[in-house]
Scaffold this active site. Structure first.
Site, mmCIF file in Angstrom:
data_model
loop_
_atom_site.group_PDB
_atom_site.id
_atom_site.type_symbol
_atom_site.label_atom_id
_atom_site.label_comp_id
_atom_site.label_asym_id
_atom_site.label_seq_id
_atom_site.Cartn_x
_atom_site.Cartn_y
_atom_site.Cartn_z
ATOM 1 N N HIS A 1 70.080 -19.698 58.540
ATOM 2 C CA HIS A 1 69.232 -19.500 59.720
ATOM 3 C C HIS A 1 69.997 -18.769 60.821
ATOM 4 O O HIS A 1 69.508 -17.781 61.386
ATOM 5 C CB HIS A 1 68.770 -20.880 60.205
ATOM 6 C CG HIS A 1 67.897 -20.859 61.411
ATOM 7 N ND1 HIS A 1 66.534 -21.077 61.345
ATOM 8 C CD2 HIS A 1 68.171 -20.660 62.731
ATOM 9 C CE1 HIS A 1 66.022 -21.009 62.553
ATOM 10 N NE2 HIS A 1 66.991 -20.759 63.419
ATOM 11 N N GLU A 2 71.206 -19.248 61.121
ATOM 12 C CA GLU A 2 71.986 -18.652 62.210
ATOM 13 C C GLU A 2 72.500 -17.260 61.841
ATOM 14 O O GLU A 2 72.573 -16.375 62.696
ATOM 15 C CB GLU A 2 73.153 -19.571 62.580
ATOM 16 C CG GLU A 2 72.732 -20.950 63.075
ATOM 17 C CD GLU A 2 71.784 -20.899 64.258
ATOM 18 O OE1 GLU A 2 71.867 -19.938 65.057
ATOM 19 O OE2 GLU A 2 70.948 -21.813 64.389
ATOM 20 N N HIS B 1 69.872 -14.750 62.533
ATOM 21 C CA HIS B 1 69.867 -14.367 63.948
ATOM 22 C C HIS B 1 70.962 -13.335 64.224
ATOM 23 O O HIS B 1 70.730 -12.297 64.859
ATOM 24 C CB HIS B 1 70.143 -15.590 64.834
ATOM 25 C CG HIS B 1 68.996 -16.540 64.962
ATOM 26 N ND1 HIS B 1 67.697 -16.125 65.182
ATOM 27 C CD2 HIS B 1 68.950 -17.900 64.926
ATOM 28 C CE1 HIS B 1 66.910 -17.189 65.270
ATOM 29 N NE2 HIS B 1 67.643 -18.269 65.115
#
Length: 246
Positions: free
Chosen positions: A67-68, A71
């Site tokens: 997820h990170e 980003h």
């Protein structure tokens, strides 16, 4: 100060991955809670059930890291360098420097995180249907799909500090031409999300009565505390910036 923040174990795509000490506390709690549950499902593996529970925690870590990284890598597309990815008690956080931000770019970077989890969940579900894994492998495969689906879906809720809060911020930003007004709206939307989560948990408690899952209640309470604090911080920062504009 650095010691309290944890330490960097690895770098991915040149980005340092910092582990807060609280992340290891979460891992220990997951092992303690899920170890006995795995033991009841697979009594034949004995203490190996706790190793499987550790696998739960590692899968959660990989899901949050994916997820990170989504980003960070999407920010890189816009020329925004990422300085650090941090894994902590509440999941994770990516720090990057946004140059010439626009509502569209900000929204794209924010939604990349939940999108990555939903893609992983979809691919995992397809592989499970195709390969039909069983036993411990099947259990961990199911957990991978469920964790990524929940992480992706939860982060799409429309309120700060969740990624979905950027949707509210970007819409208000686009309409008013003021990012701070967007941040203020996203903060209040985050508090509304907290109210809805609290209402849902209370409804569950009333329905379940003495059979209430107290683990769910405790986790939901911690999440609501985190969301309320994050939403409040957004409101505070936005108000301060708007005051300086006057």
């Amino acid at each position: 100060m650095a010691a309290r923040r944890g330490f960097t174990l690895v770098r991915v795509a040149g980005i340092p991955i910092r582990f807060q000490y609280s992340w290891f506390l979460v891992t220990a709690v997951i092992v303690v809670i899920f170890g006995p549950q795995v033991s009841r499902i697979f009594p034949e593996i004995g203490l190996g059930a706790y190793a499987v529970a550790l696998g739960y925690a590692l899968l959660l870590m990989v899901s949050v890291l994916a997820h990170e990284l989504a980003h960070a890598l999407s920010a890189k597309v816009f020329g925004w360098p990422s300085t650090e990815i941090e894994l902590n008690l509440w999941g994770g956080h990516t720090q990057f420097i946004a140059h010439d931000a626009t509502p569209g770019k900000s929204l794209a970077v924010s939604l990349a995180g939940p999108a990555s989890n939903l893609v992983i969940a979809g691919v995992g579900w397809y592989l499970i249907q195709t390969l039909e894994p069983s036993g411990v492998t099947g259990l961990l495969a199911d957990v991978t799909v469920l964790v990524n689906f929940l992480v992706g879906l939860f982060n799409l809720l429309p309120g700060n500090p969740l990624d979905g809060g950027r949707l509210v911020e970007s819409v208000v930003w686009q309409i008013t031409g003021d990012q701070d007004r967007g941040m203020l709206a996203a903060g209040w939307a985050g508090r509304l999300v907290v109210g809805l989560v609290v209402g849902f948990v209370m409804w569950q408690v009333l329905v379940a009565g003495p059979n209430t899952n107290m683990v769910l209640v405790v986790v939901a309470t911690m999440i609501c505390f985190f969301l309320w604090q994050g939403a409040g911080e957004s409101i505070r920062i936005a108000r301060a910036r708007l005051q300086r504009q006057r």
